[in-house]
Scaffold this active site. Sequence first.
Site, mmCIF file in Angstrom:
data_model
loop_
_atom_site.group_PDB
_atom_site.id
_atom_site.type_symbol
_atom_site.label_atom_id
_atom_site.label_comp_id
_atom_site.label_asym_id
_atom_site.label_seq_id
_atom_site.Cartn_x
_atom_site.Cartn_y
_atom_site.Cartn_z
ATOM 1 C CG ASP A 19 -24.553 66.562 41.638
ATOM 2 O OD1 ASP A 19 -25.271 66.963 40.702
ATOM 3 O OD2 ASP A 19 -23.937 67.324 42.409
ATOM 4 C CB ILE A 20 -27.325 65.179 36.663
ATOM 5 C CG1 ILE A 20 -27.251 64.849 35.168
ATOM 6 C CG2 ILE A 20 -27.900 66.570 36.908
ATOM 7 C CD1 ILE A 20 -28.590 64.658 34.497
ATOM 8 N N GLY A 41 -34.157 72.426 42.981
ATOM 9 C CA GLY A 41 -33.857 71.068 42.539
ATOM 10 C C GLY A 41 -32.667 71.007 41.600
ATOM 11 C CB VAL A 42 -31.972 68.673 38.820
ATOM 12 C CG1 VAL A 42 -33.045 68.913 37.788
ATOM 13 C CG2 VAL A 42 -30.701 68.156 38.168
ATOM 14 C CG ASP A 43 -33.779 74.906 36.643
ATOM 15 O OD1 ASP A 43 -32.778 75.172 35.940
ATOM 16 O OD2 ASP A 43 -34.874 75.481 36.511
ATOM 17 C CB SER A 132 -41.984 65.305 35.885
ATOM 18 O OG SER A 132 -42.261 66.283 34.910
ATOM 19 N N GLY A 134 -39.599 65.518 41.069
ATOM 20 C CA GLY A 134 -39.277 66.302 42.270
ATOM 21 C C GLY A 134 -40.436 67.236 42.569
ATOM 22 C CE1 TYR A 136 -42.626 72.280 38.019
ATOM 23 C CE2 TYR A 136 -42.382 71.297 35.844
ATOM 24 C CZ TYR A 136 -42.386 72.417 36.665
ATOM 25 O OH TYR A 136 -42.159 73.658 36.117
HETATM 26 P P1 ADP Z 1 -39.134 68.704 38.494
HETATM 27 O O1 ADP Z 1 -39.622 70.114 38.712
HETATM 28 O O2 ADP Z 1 -39.093 68.322 37.020
HETATM 29 O O3 ADP Z 1 -39.855 67.717 39.337
HETATM 30 P P2 ADP Z 1 -36.822 68.642 40.299
HETATM 31 O O4 ADP Z 1 -35.478 69.244 40.067
HETATM 32 O O5 ADP Z 1 -37.624 69.143 41.416
HETATM 33 O O6 ADP Z 1 -37.577 68.766 38.876
HETATM 34 O O7 ADP Z 1 -36.658 67.087 40.455
HETATM 35 C C1 ADP Z 1 -36.372 66.195 39.411
HETATM 36 C C2 ADP Z 1 -35.511 65.067 39.953
HETATM 37 O O8 ADP Z 1 -34.152 65.492 40.023
HETATM 38 C C3 ADP Z 1 -35.890 64.629 41.363
HETATM 39 O O9 ADP Z 1 -35.971 63.228 41.386
HETATM 40 C C4 ADP Z 1 -34.736 65.135 42.218
HETATM 41 O O10 ADP Z 1 -34.493 64.276 43.310
HETATM 42 C C5 ADP Z 1 -33.589 65.063 41.236
HETATM 43 N N1 ADP Z 1 -32.401 65.883 41.509
HETATM 44 C C6 ADP Z 1 -32.274 66.996 42.272
HETATM 45 N N2 ADP Z 1 -30.987 67.449 42.241
HETATM 46 C C7 ADP Z 1 -30.303 66.593 41.416
HETATM 47 C C8 ADP Z 1 -28.933 66.492 40.985
HETATM 48 N N3 ADP Z 1 -28.010 67.380 41.379
HETATM 49 N N4 ADP Z 1 -28.602 65.458 40.150
HETATM 50 C C9 ADP Z 1 -29.519 64.564 39.743
HETATM 51 N N5 ADP Z 1 -30.806 64.610 40.117
HETATM 52 C C10 ADP Z 1 -31.196 65.595 40.952
#
Ligand code: ADP
Length: 185
Positions: A19-20, A41-43, A132, A134, A136
């Site tokens: 988890d970032i 998502g990660v945002d 991108s 997830g 996207y």
């Molecule tokens: P995007 O809109 O750029 O696709 P997302 O957040 O939907 O962004 O996904 C980007 C990547 O981040 C995906 O591979 C997703 O599995 C991953 N992701 C989601 N949550 C986390 C987290 N807490 N830590 C690391 N990676 C994550």
Amino acid sequence: MASNEFKVGKATVRLVMGDITEASTDAIVNAANSSLMGGGGVDGAIHRKGGPQILEECKRIRATEWPNGLPAGKAVITTGGNLKAKYVIHTVGPVWRGGNHGEPELLEQAYQNSLRLATSKGLKTVAFPSVSTGAYGYPVEEASLVALKAVKEFLEKEDKLTEVVFVLFSENALEAYSDKARKLF
Ligand code: ADP
């Protein structure tokens, strides 16, 4: 045994699963959307754990530098708020539209502009998610190659960064990145 650490010049590129929002690098990169107002998502995870200070700075950036939103390929930096990382670099990756709409170039720019911003702030260590791939919809097999190539090219030209970590969120993503890294590095 497969190694998940690769040397590029003086820097190390590391691939881990996790988890970032837990990363203790100087900066973590957010796969944001153009609004910079948070999302899924990660945002969403970064804003939840980092607290409201990050959104406040994003709002300030929208009000001043990018009134119409941050275009794909660009990057901006804010505080890391309550995160271990001192900074969050927000970049916007391209939405996948089949691959012939400039997606690889925009994804490459997202990584390179994030790294440029980190070095311009004197940072040494940066963690990326898989931008991108997830919501996207960018296929991870293709995105991983673009991401690693962009980082490699940057590190070959610029020796101030000591570590770039990819924090992958699934076994599948880790495997895709590891495969490409073994071929590339
Ligand atoms: P995007 O809109 O750029 O696709 P997302 O957040 O939907 O962004 O996904 C980007 C990547 O981040 C995906 O591979 C997703 O599995 C991953 N992701 C989601 N949550 C986390 C987290 N807490 N830590 C690391 N990676 C994550």
